[in-house]
Design an enzyme around this catalytic site. Structure first.
Site, PDB file in Angstrom:
ATOM      1  N   ARG A 182       0.820  -1.217   0.000  1.00  0.00           N
ATOM      2  CA  ARG A 182       0.000   0.000   0.000  1.00  0.00           C
ATOM      3  C   ARG A 182       0.849   1.260   0.000  1.00  0.00           C
ATOM      4  NH1 ARG A 182      -2.858  -3.776   3.026  1.00  0.00           N
ATOM      5  NH2 ARG A 182      -1.868  -3.096   4.955  1.00  0.00           N
TER       6      ARG A 182
ATOM      7  N   GLU B   3       4.261  -9.979  15.324  1.00  0.00           N
ATOM      8  CA  GLU B   3       3.673 -10.547  16.534  1.00  0.00           C
ATOM      9  C   GLU B   3       3.955 -12.055  16.580  1.00  0.00           C
ATOM     10  OE1 GLU B   3      -0.244  -9.030  16.830  1.00  0.00           O
ATOM     11  OE2 GLU B   3      -0.516  -9.859  18.838  1.00  0.00           O
TER      12      GLU B   3
HETATM   13  P1  AMP Z   1       4.351  -2.238  11.775  1.00  0.00           P
HETATM   14  O1  AMP Z   1       5.567  -2.886  11.182  1.00  0.00           O
HETATM   15  O2  AMP Z   1       3.899  -2.900  13.021  1.00  0.00           O
HETATM   16  O3  AMP Z   1       4.528  -0.742  11.942  1.00  0.00           O
HETATM   17  O4  AMP Z   1       3.164  -2.467  10.752  1.00  0.00           O
HETATM   18  C1  AMP Z   1       3.019  -1.669   9.613  1.00  0.00           C
HETATM   19  C2  AMP Z   1       2.682  -2.473   8.380  1.00  0.00           C
HETATM   20  O5  AMP Z   1       1.665  -3.437   8.631  1.00  0.00           O
HETATM   21  C3  AMP Z   1       2.165  -1.552   7.310  1.00  0.00           C
HETATM   22  O6  AMP Z   1       2.702  -1.958   6.045  1.00  0.00           O
HETATM   23  C4  AMP Z   1       0.664  -1.702   7.375  1.00  0.00           C
HETATM   24  O7  AMP Z   1       0.092  -1.685   6.098  1.00  0.00           O
HETATM   25  C5  AMP Z   1       0.414  -3.022   8.092  1.00  0.00           C
HETATM   26  N1  AMP Z   1      -0.494  -2.915   9.246  1.00  0.00           N
HETATM   27  C6  AMP Z   1      -0.181  -3.132  10.550  1.00  0.00           C
HETATM   28  N2  AMP Z   1      -1.228  -2.977  11.363  1.00  0.00           N
HETATM   29  C7  AMP Z   1      -2.272  -2.620  10.554  1.00  0.00           C
HETATM   30  C8  AMP Z   1      -3.657  -2.277  10.813  1.00  0.00           C
HETATM   31  N3  AMP Z   1      -4.178  -2.277  12.047  1.00  0.00           N
HETATM   32  N4  AMP Z   1      -4.419  -1.940   9.749  1.00  0.00           N
HETATM   33  C9  AMP Z   1      -3.900  -1.936   8.496  1.00  0.00           C
HETATM   34  N5  AMP Z   1      -2.620  -2.244   8.199  1.00  0.00           N
HETATM   35  C10 AMP Z   1      -1.806  -2.583   9.213  1.00  0.00           C
END
Ligand code: AMP
Length: 173
Positions: free
Chosen positions: A58, A95
């Site tokens: 995205r 996670e």
């Molecule tokens: P993080 O590495 O934990 O910051 O997660 C970010 C990545 O995971 C991004 O590429 C987001 O598109 C996706 N992502 C994580 N959590 C969500 C959420 N609650 N809703 C949509 N996309 C998420």
């Protein structure tokens, strides 16, 4: 325009307890999509930036529009196994389990000023891995831009020393 209300929340997707923030409802509304890209453009148009690195998948949507408007190159940071040429990779923990992203090793020149773009920052693990890839190639991360930030997951704390910018925040909801 209230961009936040254009984003759909899908509870318990892709797994129980996750509130998925779905940008498809935003981008299928041409006014909301344009407004989102224009707000990012307004912030970055006068900054000294050589390239935009968008994160799979995205981040490609917003990052490529921005690179077109700013007339600078776009670099895809992809999930492992998708890029055809020589790559370097970086793994990070989720996670459950780990994930690996890659970048073409000739996509950044030493000293390039790079803006990293993704749709959303949660824990910051994905963008931290992207930062490491850019820096391994000698690039300098100017800023990291997101449409959505989930402050409850403290992504910013993992990214001390970097500027994190987001248009919309979902906090405590
Ligand atoms: P993080 O590495 O934990 O910051 O997660 C970010 C990545 O995971 C991004 O590429 C987001 O598109 C996706 N992502 C994580 N959590 C969500 C959420 N609650 N809703 C949509 N996309 C998420």
């Amino acid at each position: 325009m209230n961009l936040k209300e254009k984003i759909r929340t899908v509870p318990d997707w892709p797994s129980k307890g996750i509130m998925f923030r779905d940008i498809t409802t935003l981008i299928q509304d041409s006014d909301a999509f344009r407004e989102t890209c224009d707000q990012l453009y307004e912030r970055y148009k006068d900054m000294d930036i050589d390239k935009i690195a968008g994160i799979d998948a995205r981040g490609f949507i917003f990052g490529s529009v921005l690179s077109y408007k700013m007339d600078i190159g776009f670099i895809p940071v992809r999930k492992k196994g998708k890029l055809p040429f020589k790559t370097i990779e970086e793994s990070y923990s989720l996670e459950y389990g780990t994930n690996t992203i890659e970048i073409h090793e000739d996509s950044i020149e030493k000293g390039d000023k790079v803006l990293i773009v993704d749709d959303l920052i949660a824990t910051g693990g994905t963008v931290k891995a992207a930062i490491n890839l850019v820096e391994k190639l000698g690039g300098e991360v100017v800023e990291c831009a997101f449409v959505i930030e989930l402050p409850d997951l403290h992504g910013r704390e993992k990214l001390k020393g970097y500027t994190i910018f987001s248009l919309v925040q979902f906090e405590g909801e």
